[in-house]
Scaffold this motif. Structure first.
Motif, PDB file in Angstrom:
ATOM      1  N   SER A  22      -0.254   0.346   3.491  1.00 17.53           N
ATOM      2  CA  SER A  22      -1.112  -0.753   3.054  1.00 17.53           C
ATOM      3  C   SER A  22      -0.871  -0.982   1.570  1.00 17.53           C
ATOM      4  CB  SER A  22      -2.582  -0.419   3.296  1.00 17.53           C
ATOM      5  OG  SER A  22      -3.039   0.451   2.273  1.00 17.53           O
ATOM      6  N   ASP A  23      -1.587  -1.922   1.004  1.00 14.00           N
ATOM      7  CA  ASP A  23      -1.430  -2.272  -0.407  1.00 14.00           C
ATOM      8  C   ASP A  23      -1.717  -1.131  -1.363  1.00 14.00           C
ATOM      9  OD1 ASP A  23      -0.623  -4.799  -0.071  1.00 14.00           O
ATOM     10  OD2 ASP A  23      -2.379  -5.759  -0.971  1.00 14.00           O
ATOM     11  N   ARG A  24      -2.586  -0.204  -0.939  1.00 14.06           N
ATOM     12  CA  ARG A  24      -3.015   0.845  -1.857  1.00 14.06           C
ATOM     13  C   ARG A  24      -2.467   2.220  -1.508  1.00 14.06           C
ATOM     14  NH1 ARG A  24      -8.863   0.481  -0.710  1.00 14.06           N
ATOM     15  NH2 ARG A  24      -8.922   2.455  -1.831  1.00 14.06           N
ATOM     16  N   GLU A  25      -1.668   2.281  -0.449  1.00 17.65           N
ATOM     17  CA  GLU A  25      -1.241   3.605   0.025  1.00 17.65           C
ATOM     18  C   GLU A  25       0.261   3.871  -0.136  1.00 17.65           C
ATOM     19  OE1 GLU A  25      -3.850   4.789   3.827  1.00 17.65           O
ATOM     20  OE2 GLU A  25      -2.981   2.800   3.931  1.00 17.65           O
ATOM     21  N   ILE A  26       0.563   5.163  -0.230  1.00 20.91           N
ATOM     22  CA  ILE A  26       1.935   5.662  -0.150  1.00 20.91           C
ATOM     23  C   ILE A  26       1.894   6.799   0.863  1.00 20.91           C
ATOM     24  CG2 ILE A  26       3.897   6.657  -1.381  1.00 20.91           C
ATOM     25  CD1 ILE A  26       2.356   5.929  -4.009  1.00 20.91           C
ATOM     26  N   ARG A  27       2.790   6.802   1.813  1.00 20.85           N
ATOM     27  CA  ARG A  27       2.769   7.893   2.809  1.00 20.85           C
ATOM     28  C   ARG A  27       4.132   8.564   2.882  1.00 20.85           C
ATOM     29  NH1 ARG A  27       0.152   6.081   7.988  1.00 20.85           N
ATOM     30  NH2 ARG A  27      -1.705   6.611   6.793  1.00 20.85           N
ATOM     31  N   PRO A 134      -6.796   3.609  -6.175  1.00 18.48           N
ATOM     32  CA  PRO A 134      -7.971   2.728  -6.245  1.00 18.48           C
ATOM     33  C   PRO A 134      -7.613   1.243  -6.160  1.00 18.48           C
ATOM     34  CG  PRO A 134      -7.631   3.903  -8.333  1.00 18.48           C
ATOM     35  CD  PRO A 134      -6.675   4.479  -7.358  1.00 18.48           C
ATOM     36  N   SER A 135      -6.390   0.882  -6.502  1.00 20.15           N
ATOM     37  CA  SER A 135      -5.993  -0.522  -6.383  1.00 20.15           C
ATOM     38  C   SER A 135      -4.486  -0.591  -6.165  1.00 20.15           C
ATOM     39  CB  SER A 135      -6.333  -1.289  -7.663  1.00 20.15           C
ATOM     40  OG  SER A 135      -5.469  -0.863  -8.706  1.00 20.15           O
ATOM     41  N   ARG A 136      -4.009  -1.757  -5.815  1.00 14.60           N
ATOM     42  CA  ARG A 136      -2.575  -1.899  -5.607  1.00 14.60           C
ATOM     43  C   ARG A 136      -1.809  -1.708  -6.918  1.00 14.60           C
ATOM     44  NH1 ARG A 136       0.447  -7.261  -3.961  1.00 14.60           N
ATOM     45  NH2 ARG A 136       1.997  -6.774  -5.526  1.00 14.60           N
ATOM     46  N   ASP A 140       1.193   0.930  -7.417  1.00 17.80           N
ATOM     47  CA  ASP A 140       2.530   0.587  -7.909  1.00 17.80           C
ATOM     48  C   ASP A 140       2.882   1.381  -9.160  1.00 17.80           C
ATOM     49  OD1 ASP A 140       2.538  -1.131  -5.822  1.00 17.80           O
ATOM     50  OD2 ASP A 140       2.612  -2.981  -7.000  1.00 17.80           O
ATOM     51  N   ALA A 141       1.862   1.604 -10.018  1.00 18.13           N
ATOM     52  CA  ALA A 141       2.099   2.395 -11.232  1.00 18.13           C
ATOM     53  C   ALA A 141       2.459   3.827 -10.868  1.00 18.13           C
ATOM     54  CB  ALA A 141       0.871   2.361 -12.132  1.00 18.13           C
ATOM     55  N   MET A 142       1.796   4.358  -9.818  1.00 19.75           N
ATOM     56  CA  MET A 142       2.104   5.727  -9.374  1.00 19.75           C
ATOM     57  C   MET A 142       3.562   5.811  -8.910  1.00 19.75           C
ATOM     58  SD  MET A 142      -1.393   6.536  -7.313  1.00 19.75           S
ATOM     59  CE  MET A 142      -0.765   7.860  -6.286  1.00 19.75           C
TER      60      MET A 142
ATOM     61  N   THR B  12       5.930  -9.401  -3.317  1.00 23.18           N
ATOM     62  CA  THR B  12       5.873 -10.237  -2.120  1.00 23.18           C
ATOM     63  C   THR B  12       6.332  -9.437  -0.902  1.00 23.18           C
ATOM     64  OG1 THR B  12       6.572 -11.974  -3.621  1.00 23.18           O
ATOM     65  CG2 THR B  12       6.412 -12.551  -1.308  1.00 23.18           C
ATOM     66  N   THR B  13       7.375  -8.624  -1.095  1.00 21.53           N
ATOM     67  CA  THR B  13       7.859  -7.789   0.006  1.00 21.53           C
ATOM     68  C   THR B  13       6.778  -6.795   0.432  1.00 21.53           C
ATOM     69  OG1 THR B  13      10.053  -7.918  -1.010  1.00 21.53           O
ATOM     70  CG2 THR B  13       9.783  -6.345   0.789  1.00 21.53           C
ATOM     71  N   PHE B  14       6.132  -6.159  -0.557  1.00 22.09           N
ATOM     72  CA  PHE B  14       5.049  -5.209  -0.252  1.00 22.09           C
ATOM     73  C   PHE B  14       3.956  -5.879   0.572  1.00 22.09           C
ATOM     74  CE2 PHE B  14       5.792  -2.628  -4.319  1.00 22.09           C
ATOM     75  CZ  PHE B  14       6.536  -1.712  -3.613  1.00 22.09           C
ATOM     76  N   ALA B  15       3.496  -7.026   0.078  1.00 25.08           N
ATOM     77  CA  ALA B  15       2.396  -7.722   0.744  1.00 25.08           C
ATOM     78  C   ALA B  15       2.783  -8.065   2.180  1.00 25.08           C
ATOM     79  CB  ALA B  15       2.031  -8.977  -0.031  1.00 25.08           C
ATOM     80  N   ALA B  16       4.023  -8.483   2.350  1.00 25.42           N
ATOM     81  CA  ALA B  16       4.476  -8.871   3.692  1.00 25.42           C
ATOM     82  C   ALA B  16       4.530  -7.655   4.618  1.00 25.42           C
ATOM     83  CB  ALA B  16       5.834  -9.542   3.604  1.00 25.42           C
TER      84      ALA B  16
END
Lengths: 169, 127
Positions: A22-27, A134-136, A140-142, B12-16
């Motif tokens: 998802s937008d906030r996760e890395i797995r 906590p946010s996207r 991304d910074a992580m 954009t790729t992430f969101a998609a």
């Protein structure tokens, strides 16, 4: 190749796979050749963590684990010049041997959540590490911070060098 | 191929990709091109839903549509996925460095345990 990439999200060619569920996760998913009670122990006992956490092979200079909900942990790499990068956090949920949840400071101040899930099949353990930021933006910074992980040691050394320089003046 | 004028194509790729249905559509298209009705079947979704997802994927430059025939089949464009892969690789490698170490350590632990229990059954011959 493209098929694998599209279905899993991303890399599948090496040992650990990484996806962005998802937008906030890395797995990250990785299989270990050991029963899960042992893999769980390796993550939760200082005498074990100490020996594998630093990829350089050096034992940690500090490895403190207070294994209870609300208890903290602190893993500090060691460098020839002294203590290096520290990974710290607070345990939130401890359910051996299947699940371990911790909060860890993320860029920007708020905690990111780390969930470790251990699943055993035929003597092998699949470890799934899901980091939720906590946010996207923070997520991304992580991801981008790790790009510099290789140079972190160098920066540590530089920091010490500069500190010594300023003292000798 | 598709010219992407987006200033931050990775976002954009992430969101998609941050949607399981869209990832599944990409997985299907990776096997070969397919039109909307072919995509509807395996997902049990309505045509507007599929079209909505396809629009997002097309906007991210991950999917293109063929113009030749009337059914306008969609096809996968792999380039943005490759860029994303490159971006994630250092993070993956950061953790894999630890995992590889843990793997070795676990092997060592299990071997030590085996030796210990063997010593016991051998009547402490080695001590």
């Amino acid at each position: 190749m493209a098929a694998e990439n599209a279905s899993t999200g991303l890399s599948v060619n090496e040992s650990a796979t990484i996806t962005l569920p998802s937008d906030r996760e890395i797995r990250l998913v990785r299989v270990f050749n050991a029963p899960r009670h042992l893999v769980f122990e390796a993550w939760t006992k200082p005498e074990h963590v100490k020996h594998w956490w630093d990829p350089s092979g050096r034992p940690l200079s500090t490895c403190e684990i207070d294994l209870r909900p609300g208890g903290t942990f602190r893993f500090v790499n060691s460098t020839p010049q002294g203590p290096g990068h520290a990974f710290t956090g607070t345990y939130r949920e401890i359910t051996p041997p299947g699940r371990l949840v911790f909060g860890s400071p993320a860029p920007g101040g708020a905690d990111s959540l780390g969930i470790l899930e251990f699943e055993e099949r035929a003597g092998q353990t699949t470890l799934t590490l899901t980091m939720t930021a906590p946010s996207r933006k923070v997520r991304d910074a992580m991801l981008e911070m790790r790009i510099d992980a290789g140079t972190a040691r160098t920066l540590d050394n530089l920091g010490e060098y500069l500190a010594k320089k300023s003292q000798s003046r | 191929m598709a010219i992407n004028s987006n200033p931050d194509p990775l976002s954009t790729t992430f969101a998609a990709l941050a949607d399981p249905t869209r990832r599944a559509i990409l997985a299907r298209l990776a096997l070969g091109e397919a039109d909307v009705s072919e995509l509807m079947k395996p997902f049990k979704l309505t045509q507007p839903t599929i079209s909505k997802h396809l629009k997002v994927l097309e906007g991210a430059g991950l999917v293109a549509r063929g113009r030749a025939s009337q059914r306008r089949p969609r096809m996968l464009i792999a380039a943005p996925l490759k860029d994303l892969d490159l971006w994630l690789e250092p993070y993956r490698r950061f953790w894999e460095g630890k995992f590889a170490n843990l793997d070795k350590y676990l092997t060592h632990l299990q071997e030590t345990k085996k030796t210990h229990s063997k010593e016991k059954t051998d009547g402490r011959r080695k001590r």
